[in-house]
Design an enzyme around this catalytic site. Structure first.
Site, short mmCIF file in Angstrom:
data_model
loop_
_atom_site.label_atom_id
_atom_site.label_comp_id
_atom_site.label_asym_id
_atom_site.label_seq_id
_atom_site.Cartn_x
_atom_site.Cartn_y
_atom_site.Cartn_z
N ASP A 1 -21.60 -34.53 -44.98
CA ASP A 1 -21.15 -33.20 -44.57
C ASP A 1 -22.28 -32.54 -43.78
OD1 ASP A 1 -19.66 -30.71 -44.64
OD2 ASP A 1 -21.00 -30.09 -46.25
N LEU A 2 -21.99 -31.41 -43.14
CA LEU A 2 -23.03 -30.66 -42.42
C LEU A 2 -23.53 -29.47 -43.23
CD1 LEU A 2 -21.96 -30.58 -38.64
CD2 LEU A 2 -23.91 -31.75 -39.66
N THR B 1 -17.19 -32.83 -41.27
CA THR B 1 -17.42 -31.40 -41.46
C THR B 1 -16.15 -30.59 -41.29
OG1 THR B 1 -18.64 -29.50 -40.54
CG2 THR B 1 -18.05 -31.25 -39.00
#
Length: 269
Positions: free
Chosen positions: A13-14, A47
């Site tokens: 994920d970001l 994301t």
């Protein structure tokens, strides 16, 4: 079997995971991901951000990355070729806005080239200070075209968003998937959209299996991804409620401590 011998694909994920609290990728993390590329790991960033927003961020890694955006509504190849897309129909999304949403809640439609919102939200804007994906203030009562990639709502009071979620699902449960990417951010996507579904498409194209993947996340929009991958790690800064939901998963250092990069260095490099 050692983790290094098993893992071929790294997924992250970001926000709250690869990015620090300033929404930046540290030089340390960049160096680790470049080394992963040199050692032939397949890299996937998954994301909730829009692809125009996320592309400008992952470009800073200076290495090839598959990009899953809007929680799985878009897939782009490492050379930014669009591989998959799905949108929510205008009429269905308009139905949500007909439910008389609390005016204090910031509402956002992810469009292809911009995002439309009812409020100028400084906290929201801070996530994308350097992005070319820009907001447009609109009146949703007069808007004609509600077709969108993703719909989300933000408010400092989590319970307000829980109440809104319940209100929407009582009317449209069969139309949307949803997730709290952050306690103050409630997201709705097309029913078929999830990060894990998009990741499965990439793995099939590249001839890998979920058993060969490692993933990192911090939000409920990461839950199915974390459940699907061969090895999954939760960030120390993740909500306790997510850790309680996935109690079998190991917690690693926070995003501000380069938790993802340090774990990958220790376990894979």
């Amino acid at each position: 079997m050692k983790l290094k011998e098993k893992i071929k694909v790294v997924i992250t994920d970001l926000d709250g995971t690869l990015l620090n609290s300033d929404h930046k990728i540290s030089a340390y993390t960049k160096a680790i991901f470049q080394e992963l590329h040199q050692q032939n790991y397949l890299l996937i960033v998954a994301t909730g951000r829009h692809h125009l927003d996320a592309q400008s961020i992952v470009a800073g890694l200076d290495c090839p990355v598959y990009l899953v955006t809007s929680n799985g509504a878009r897939i782009h190849s490492p050379n930014q070729e669009l591989l998959y897309s799905i949108d929510m129909e205008s009429e269905v999304v308009k139905g949500i806005f007909d439910l008389d949403i609390d005016s204090e809640i910031t509402s956002v439609l992810f469009k292809e080239n911009n995002w439309q919102t009812n409020h100028n939200n400084d906290k929201l804007n801070s996530f994308s200070e350097e992005s070319k994906y820009l907001p447009e203030i609109v009146d949703f009562n007069t808007l004609q075209d509600f077709k969108s990639i993703k719909l989300f709502f933000t408010h400092h009071d989590h319970q307000k968003l829980v109440n809104l979620k319940n209100q929407i699902l009582s009317n449209y449960a069969e139309k949307f998937s949803f997730a709290f990417s952050l306690p103050f951010c409630l997201e709705f996507m097309h029913k078929s959209v999830d990060k894990s579904v998009a990741i499965a498409k990439i793995l099939e194209m590249e001839n890998f299996f979920f058993e060969e993947t490692i993933s990192f996340g911090d939000g409920f929009n990461d839950e199915k991804m974390l459940k699907a991958t061969g090895k999954a790690l939760i960030m120390e800064n993740a909500p306790q409620s997510l850790r309680d939901t996935l109690p079998h998963l190991e917690t690693i250092l926070s995003n501000d401590e380069d938790g993802v990069a340090k774990y990958l260095l220790e376990q894979l490099l």
